[in-house]
Design a protein around this motif. Structure first.
Motif, PDB file in Angstrom:
ATOM      1  N   ARG A  96       0.830  -1.208   0.000  1.00 55.52           N
ATOM      2  CA  ARG A  96       0.000   0.000   0.000  1.00 55.52           C
ATOM      3  C   ARG A  96       0.870   1.266   0.000  1.00 55.52           C
ATOM      4  NH1 ARG A  96      -5.145   1.867   2.015  1.00 55.52           N
ATOM      5  NH2 ARG A  96      -5.791  -0.170   2.761  1.00 55.52           N
ATOM      6  N   GLY A  97       1.916   1.271   0.822  1.00 55.12           N
ATOM      7  CA  GLY A  97       2.781   2.446   0.908  1.00 55.12           C
ATOM      8  C   GLY A  97       3.414   2.786  -0.427  1.00 55.12           C
ATOM      9  N   SER A  98       3.878   1.760  -1.138  1.00 54.32           N
ATOM     10  CA  SER A  98       4.512   1.992  -2.438  1.00 54.32           C
ATOM     11  C   SER A  98       3.481   2.505  -3.442  1.00 54.32           C
ATOM     12  CB  SER A  98       5.118   0.700  -2.977  1.00 54.32           C
ATOM     13  OG  SER A  98       5.987   0.150  -2.036  1.00 54.32           O
ATOM     14  N   ALA A  99       2.274   1.924  -3.410  1.00 58.05           N
ATOM     15  CA  ALA A  99       1.226   2.348  -4.344  1.00 58.05           C
ATOM     16  C   ALA A  99       0.839   3.805  -4.072  1.00 58.05           C
ATOM     17  CB  ALA A  99       0.014   1.434  -4.209  1.00 58.05           C
ATOM     18  N   GLN A 100       0.747   4.154  -2.792  1.00 52.64           N
ATOM     19  CA  GLN A 100       0.412   5.540  -2.452  1.00 52.64           C
ATOM     20  C   GLN A 100       1.521   6.495  -2.894  1.00 52.64           C
ATOM     21  OE1 GLN A 100      -0.462   4.906   1.711  1.00 52.64           O
ATOM     22  NE2 GLN A 100      -2.677   5.039   1.358  1.00 52.64           N
ATOM     23  N   ALA A 101       2.769   6.032  -2.791  1.00 55.34           N
ATOM     24  CA  ALA A 101       3.882   6.885  -3.223  1.00 55.34           C
ATOM     25  C   ALA A 101       3.796   7.144  -4.728  1.00 55.34           C
ATOM     26  CB  ALA A 101       5.211   6.216  -2.876  1.00 55.34           C
ATOM     27  N   ILE A 102       3.476   6.105  -5.502  1.00 58.08           N
ATOM     28  CA  ILE A 102       3.335   6.283  -6.953  1.00 58.08           C
ATOM     29  C   ILE A 102       2.177   7.238  -7.253  1.00 58.08           C
ATOM     30  CG2 ILE A 102       2.566   5.093  -9.064  1.00 58.08           C
ATOM     31  CD1 ILE A 102       5.450   4.663  -8.571  1.00 58.08           C
ATOM     32  N   ALA A 103       1.081   7.070  -6.514  1.00 56.69           N
ATOM     33  CA  ALA A 103      -0.065   7.963  -6.718  1.00 56.69           C
ATOM     34  C   ALA A 103       0.320   9.411  -6.427  1.00 56.69           C
ATOM     35  CB  ALA A 103      -1.224   7.514  -5.826  1.00 56.69           C
ATOM     36  N   ARG A 104       1.098   9.591  -5.342  1.00 64.71           N
ATOM     37  CA  ARG A 104       1.491  10.945  -4.954  1.00 64.71           C
ATOM     38  C   ARG A 104       2.379  11.580  -6.015  1.00 64.71           C
ATOM     39  NH1 ARG A 104       3.022   9.654  -0.192  1.00 64.71           N
ATOM     40  NH2 ARG A 104       5.270   9.681  -0.498  1.00 64.71           N
ATOM     41  N   VAL A 105       3.389  10.835  -6.493  1.00 64.70           N
ATOM     42  CA  VAL A 105       4.288  11.429  -7.491  1.00 64.70           C
ATOM     43  C   VAL A 105       3.590  11.579  -8.844  1.00 64.70           C
ATOM     44  CG1 VAL A 105       6.361  10.550  -6.355  1.00 64.70           C
ATOM     45  CG2 VAL A 105       5.335   9.231  -8.214  1.00 64.70           C
ATOM     46  N   SER A 106       2.461  10.895  -9.015  1.00 63.24           N
ATOM     47  CA  SER A 106       1.696  11.032 -10.259  1.00 63.24           C
ATOM     48  C   SER A 106       0.655  12.140 -10.169  1.00 63.24           C
ATOM     49  CB  SER A 106       1.000   9.707 -10.597  1.00 63.24           C
ATOM     50  OG  SER A 106       1.952   8.670 -10.714  1.00 63.24           O
ATOM     51  N   GLY A 107       0.660  12.840  -9.058  1.00 62.21           N
ATOM     52  CA  GLY A 107      -0.268  13.967  -8.908  1.00 62.21           C
ATOM     53  C   GLY A 107      -1.664  13.552  -8.481  1.00 62.21           C
ATOM     54  N   CYS A 108      -1.837  12.338  -7.999  1.00 66.33           N
ATOM     55  CA  CYS A 108      -3.144  11.853  -7.549  1.00 66.33           C
ATOM     56  C   CYS A 108      -3.029  11.293  -6.131  1.00 66.33           C
ATOM     57  CB  CYS A 108      -3.680  10.777  -8.469  1.00 66.33           C
ATOM     58  SG  CYS A 108      -3.747  11.239 -10.199  1.00 66.33           S
ATOM     59  N   PRO A 109      -2.704  12.138  -5.160  1.00 62.70           N
ATOM     60  CA  PRO A 109      -2.430  11.608  -3.816  1.00 62.70           C
ATOM     61  C   PRO A 109      -3.627  10.910  -3.179  1.00 62.70           C
ATOM     62  CG  PRO A 109      -2.593  14.003  -3.800  1.00 62.70           C
ATOM     63  CD  PRO A 109      -2.562  13.596  -5.229  1.00 62.70           C
ATOM     64  N   ASP A 110      -4.836  11.227  -3.650  1.00 66.54           N
ATOM     65  CA  ASP A 110      -6.020  10.610  -3.029  1.00 66.54           C
ATOM     66  C   ASP A 110      -6.551   9.416  -3.830  1.00 66.54           C
ATOM     67  OD1 ASP A 110      -5.942  12.530  -1.009  1.00 66.54           O
ATOM     68  OD2 ASP A 110      -6.994  13.980  -2.280  1.00 66.54           O
ATOM     69  N   TYR A 111      -5.779   8.970  -4.783  1.00 65.14           N
ATOM     70  CA  TYR A 111      -6.222   7.838  -5.598  1.00 65.14           C
ATOM     71  C   TYR A 111      -6.552   6.646  -4.698  1.00 65.14           C
ATOM     72  CZ  TYR A 111      -6.459   4.729  -9.634  1.00 65.14           C
ATOM     73  OH  TYR A 111      -6.895   3.861 -10.602  1.00 65.14           O
ATOM     74  N   GLU A 112      -7.680   6.033  -4.945  1.00 65.91           N
ATOM     75  CA  GLU A 112      -8.113   4.931  -4.082  1.00 65.91           C
ATOM     76  C   GLU A 112      -7.790   3.581  -4.714  1.00 65.91           C
ATOM     77  OE1 GLU A 112     -12.097   5.272  -2.730  1.00 65.91           O
ATOM     78  OE2 GLU A 112     -11.800   7.319  -1.999  1.00 65.91           O
ATOM     79  N   PHE A 113      -7.444   2.646  -3.840  1.00 66.53           N
ATOM     80  CA  PHE A 113      -7.100   1.296  -4.282  1.00 66.53           C
ATOM     81  C   PHE A 113      -8.028   0.294  -3.614  1.00 66.53           C
ATOM     82  CE2 PHE A 113      -3.247   3.812  -3.850  1.00 66.53           C
ATOM     83  CZ  PHE A 113      -2.637   3.640  -5.083  1.00 66.53           C
TER      84      PHE A 113
ATOM     85  N   ALA B 188     -14.110  -9.637  -7.190  1.00 66.64           N
ATOM     86  CA  ALA B 188     -14.942  -9.210  -8.327  1.00 66.64           C
ATOM     87  C   ALA B 188     -16.074  -8.272  -7.898  1.00 66.64           C
ATOM     88  CB  ALA B 188     -15.481 -10.429  -9.058  1.00 66.64           C
ATOM     89  N   PRO B 189     -16.830  -8.596  -6.839  1.00 65.20           N
ATOM     90  CA  PRO B 189     -17.888  -7.657  -6.436  1.00 65.20           C
ATOM     91  C   PRO B 189     -17.341  -6.291  -6.012  1.00 65.20           C
ATOM     92  CG  PRO B 189     -18.135  -9.801  -5.355  1.00 65.20           C
ATOM     93  CD  PRO B 189     -16.810  -9.814  -6.022  1.00 65.20           C
ATOM     94  N   LYS B 190     -16.156  -6.308  -5.389  1.00 61.97           N
ATOM     95  CA  LYS B 190     -15.566  -5.031  -4.956  1.00 61.97           C
ATOM     96  C   LYS B 190     -15.149  -4.193  -6.165  1.00 61.97           C
ATOM     97  CE  LYS B 190     -13.774  -6.839  -0.583  1.00 61.97           C
ATOM     98  NZ  LYS B 190     -12.579  -7.066   0.245  1.00 61.97           N
ATOM     99  N   VAL B 191     -14.589  -4.859  -7.174  1.00 63.89           N
ATOM    100  CA  VAL B 191     -14.186  -4.152  -8.397  1.00 63.89           C
ATOM    101  C   VAL B 191     -15.414  -3.558  -9.075  1.00 63.89           C
ATOM    102  CG1 VAL B 191     -13.231  -4.448 -10.720  1.00 63.89           C
ATOM    103  CG2 VAL B 191     -12.107  -5.530  -8.759  1.00 63.89           C
ATOM    104  N   LEU B 192     -16.448  -4.369  -9.175  1.00 59.43           N
ATOM    105  CA  LEU B 192     -17.682  -3.910  -9.817  1.00 59.43           C
ATOM    106  C   LEU B 192     -18.269  -2.709  -9.073  1.00 59.43           C
ATOM    107  CD1 LEU B 192     -19.438  -4.733 -12.202  1.00 59.43           C
ATOM    108  CD2 LEU B 192     -20.864  -6.079 -10.622  1.00 59.43           C
ATOM    109  N   ALA B 193     -18.290  -2.811  -7.753  1.00 67.43           N
ATOM    110  CA  ALA B 193     -18.842  -1.717  -6.952  1.00 67.43           C
ATOM    111  C   ALA B 193     -18.010  -0.443  -7.122  1.00 67.43           C
ATOM    112  CB  ALA B 193     -18.880  -2.133  -5.484  1.00 67.43           C
ATOM    113  N   ALA B 194     -16.688  -0.607  -7.151  1.00 67.23           N
ATOM    114  CA  ALA B 194     -15.836   0.573  -7.291  1.00 67.23           C
ATOM    115  C   ALA B 194     -16.027   1.233  -8.648  1.00 67.23           C
ATOM    116  CB  ALA B 194     -14.370   0.162  -7.107  1.00 67.23           C
ATOM    117  N   LEU B 195     -16.131   0.423  -9.694  1.00 61.80           N
ATOM    118  CA  LEU B 195     -16.259   0.971 -11.047  1.00 61.80           C
ATOM    119  C   LEU B 195     -17.628   1.590 -11.308  1.00 61.80           C
ATOM    120  CD1 LEU B 195     -14.402  -1.744 -13.180  1.00 61.80           C
ATOM    121  CD2 LEU B 195     -13.582   0.516 -12.488  1.00 61.80           C
TER     122      LEU B 195
END
Lengths: 73, 327
Positions: free
Chosen positions: A19-36, A62-69
């Motif tokens: 999670r920490g690494s993914a959040q770091a990528i989101a932050r440097v990509s200009g999307c610090p609040d990107y949800e996973f 699968a249900p979580k992906v569907l709900a998120a999308l």
């Protein structure tokens, strides 16, 4: 994120330990609040999963992906 | 106290360039070992400069605390690191640490410095993600200090008494802590007879580091079988001079450690499982005997971060792993 920028509705699934690494990528990509969506143990971050493990995980995620999308999460 | 020769320089750059010229570094810049800094290091360890930390009889070398302090300053250590460096030097210069062989060998063996006890957290010694690599001052400079002592005091200079065919990046510095908080496992230094609150250093001479990857096992036995396969692929010859006390170090990674925790395996359980399998007769050129005299000679250390389904095997050169308390 790149798929989203290309207009493809997307949701990223990461392991809880990464999670920490993914959040770091989101932050440097200009999307610090990107949800996973996250996966935790007993699924390990890197593994050669059996077919049964893949199906079990797909059934959970699968249900979580569907709900998120569809904005229902 | 022994009086060391002193040199004066007009600038830091001039000093560093002269040290390079004289062959007093590992190829990287050093911190100046000023008399004041060396004295501060000795004071921190409660040692006089002429205290002997060990000898290398074959090389007519005697290593004093002052020499070790000068090299620890050069390596970039803080004064509070110096008692740990002293323990590492003492361990390496133990007769069965076999300095002459392990630092002169064609194989380019390196020294793994493993730190246990409360001092790990006091000094900020990394034991989790990235702990074998750069980014942690205590790890980098304590390991480097030992290597500079080997070079500048023990005369382990490439092309001179260091005859390695390739050598290894681990010879710049290789130091990490055991992740004692990862489980209820007995820490390495406790297994070797010291109290939990006693900080300690174990120096293990490694001829080769092998990564034992296993992304498929989902239990303790499966992981152990992978460790056996990888160790036996290399084999461990054993040595009559070392007798029954030879060692191999297994650094158990986070993803493998989980299975031992889940199934309640202690380090002793792992040692008992591995030992007969390692010592079984060879069956082929890629399944060789790994001669370890006793189960407790298999040293299990928890370290590393999450992610990779991997543990690391630190296969020995001709030396025992020596554990020294940090005073």
């Amino acid at each position: 994120m790149e798929l989203e920028w290309a207009g493809v509705p997307s949701i990223a699934i990461v392991h809880e330990e990464m999670r920490g690494s993914a959040q770091a990528i989101a932050r440097v990509s200009g999307c610090p609040d990107y949800e996973f969506l996250t996966v935790d143990y007993p699924w390990v971050p890197i593994a050669i999963w059996s077919k049964e493990e893949c199906l079990d995980l797909a059934e959970i995620m699968a249900p979580k992906v569907l709900a998120a999308l569809t904005g229902q999460s | 106290m022994t009086t060391a020769p002193q040199h004066a320089y007009d600038s830091y750059e001039a000093l560093v360039e002269d040290y390079f010229e004289k062959g007093w570094t590992d190829g990287l810049p050093i911190m100046p070992p000023t008399p004041e800094k060396v004295a501060a290091f000795l004071e921190r360890a409660g040692l006089s400069g002429d205290e002997v930390l060990g000898t290398v009889p074959t090389r007519e070398v005697t290593c004093t605390a002052q020499q070790a302090a000068a090299n620890a300053v050069m390596a970039g250590c803080l004064p509070e690191y110096f008692p740990t460096v002293v323990a590492a030097v003492r361990a390496h210069l133990h007769p069965k640490g076999n300095c002459h062989s392990t630092t002169g060998t064609l194989s380019g063996a390196a020294q793994a410095v493993i730190i246990n006890g409360p001092i790990r957290n006091e000094l900020g010694v990394a034991s989790r993600a990235g702990c074998f690599g750069p980014g942690f001052r205590a790890n980098a400079t304590i390991g480097r200090a030992l290597r500079l002592v080997i070079r500048n005091v023990c005369r382990g200079i490439p092309g001179f008494l260091d005859r390695a065919s390739y050598s290894t990046p681990a010879r710049y510095s290789f130091c990490f802590g055991e992740n004692e908080e990862a489980s209820e496992w007995e820490p390495l230094h406790v297994q070797r007879g010291l109290a939990p609150e006693q900080s300690a250093v174990t120096v293990h001479s490694l001829m080769k580091m092998v990564e034992a990857t296993d992304f498929t096992s989902r239990n303790a036995e499966g992981v152990c079988d992978t460790l056996v396969t990888n160790i036996r692929a290399n084999g461990i010859a054993g040595d009559s001079w070392l007798g029954e006390d030879g060692n191999v170090v297994i650094v158990v990674g986070h993803e493998h450690h989980r299975f031992f925790n889940e199934e309640g395996w202690s380090k002793a359980d792992i040692q008992q499982y591995l030992w007969p399998r390692l010592n079984a007769p060879a069956t082929s050129a890629t399944d060789r005997m790994a001669r370890i005299g006793k189960p407790e000679g298999i040293l299990i250390v928890a370290a590393g971060g999450a992610g990779m389904g991997a543990s690391w095997l630190l296969l020995p050169h001709l030396a025992l792993a020596i554990t020294e308390p940090i005073s």
